[in-house]
Design an enzyme around this catalytic site. Sequence first.
Site, PDB file in Angstrom:
ATOM      1  N   HIS A   1       0.934  -1.187  -0.009  1.00 43.22           N
ATOM      2  CA  HIS A   1       0.042  -0.034  -0.028  1.00 43.22           C
ATOM      3  C   HIS A   1       0.982   1.452   0.066  1.00 43.22           C
ATOM      4  O   HIS A   1       0.253   2.282  -0.174  1.00 43.22           O
ATOM      5  CB  HIS A   1      -0.995   0.022   1.025  1.00 43.22           C
ATOM      6  N   HIS A   2       2.203   1.127   0.065  1.00 44.70           N
ATOM      7  CA  HIS A   2       3.268   2.373   0.043  1.00 44.70           C
ATOM      8  C   HIS A   2       3.424   2.675  -1.668  1.00 44.70           C
ATOM      9  O   HIS A   2       4.308   3.766  -1.588  1.00 44.70           O
ATOM     10  CB  HIS A   2       4.038   2.322   1.158  1.00 44.70           C
ATOM     11  N   CYS A   3       3.064   1.886  -2.289  1.00 45.06           N
ATOM     12  CA  CYS A   3       3.427   1.921  -3.880  1.00 45.06           C
ATOM     13  C   CYS A   3       2.379   2.709  -4.639  1.00 45.06           C
ATOM     14  O   CYS A   3       1.367   2.149  -4.517  1.00 45.06           O
ATOM     15  CB  CYS A   3       3.937   0.499  -4.122  1.00 45.06           C
TER      16      CYS A   3
END
Length: 336
Positions: free
Chosen positions: A142-144
């Site tokens: 979810h950080h990409c």
Amino acid sequence: MPHATQLYQHVPEKRWPIVYSPRYNITFMGLEKLHPFDAGKWGKVINFLKEEKLLSDGMLVEAREASEEDLLVVHTRRYLNELKWSFVVATITEIPPVVFLPNFLVQRKVLRPLRTQTGGTIMAGKLAVERGWAINVGGGFHHCSSDRGGGFCAYADITLAIKVCSQGCVLPQGNGHERDFMGDKRVYIMDVYNRHIYPGDRFAKEAIRRKVELEWGTEDEEYLSKVKRNVTRALQEHLPDVVVYNAGTDVLEGDRLGGLSISPMGIVKRDELVFRIVRGHQIPILMVTSGGYQKRTARIIADSILNLHELGLIGPESPSVSAQNSDTPLLPSAVP
């Protein structure tokens, strides 16, 4: 035009919509141990489920590696080319020694497992729509976003699953997909997070339709109450085609990156609440396992899947769940 991916495959009814591959796990000369993330937790989850006699290899769906064409549905070619530089991957994975490795090894030992998990999320999205539920034992990066990685997240599997499989969804946790869906009203993002920690992405927060901000050390009772109330209200505001549930275990007490104080039983109960509410609305749900930086997280994920099965929320005979059962107590009488 729909993307003609090769990731989809016919899945016999005897196989559960639980997606996994042994290629998920990252092992290379011990370098994976330099990051607090357990890069072998996915295999451990499956081993626990086998030990408990819930699953066998013949009941699982084998994930396939996402191709460059699959990745280009979301990612820019420039970003994918940047991953051909080892120092870029070292920055994303937060493992500095990776910078000294030949990129062909980085591709094979680090990025291929992440591409396989990405393919698993896309496959699980299709299965969720077909079967009513699905779990990718990996994924949840979810950080990409489309043009940048970070926090051990090199590919935007959540964004890809939505783009390829669905029209709209509810998404707890993460700034990558928030950037990707900025301004897209078809996608409703709910984010439950410690307001004081990484990534602190103010721009990405503008895409969140329902922010649930927590303080340091938040414990089970407050956490579960807020999850239950806000998931219910989110579905009242936006009834999606599918829910993508990012079920991270970085909320666990003692996790030095998450900063919250949720017990193992609290995480199990959280997943139960989300599945019960979503399935009670007859909405397909895709669960990905995402972050968690302690060795015991694999056991907790396995315990949660076992609990979902015991309650009839997943399994071969769980096409739907009655909404009348969604008012169960937030916590059992005794929480260890």
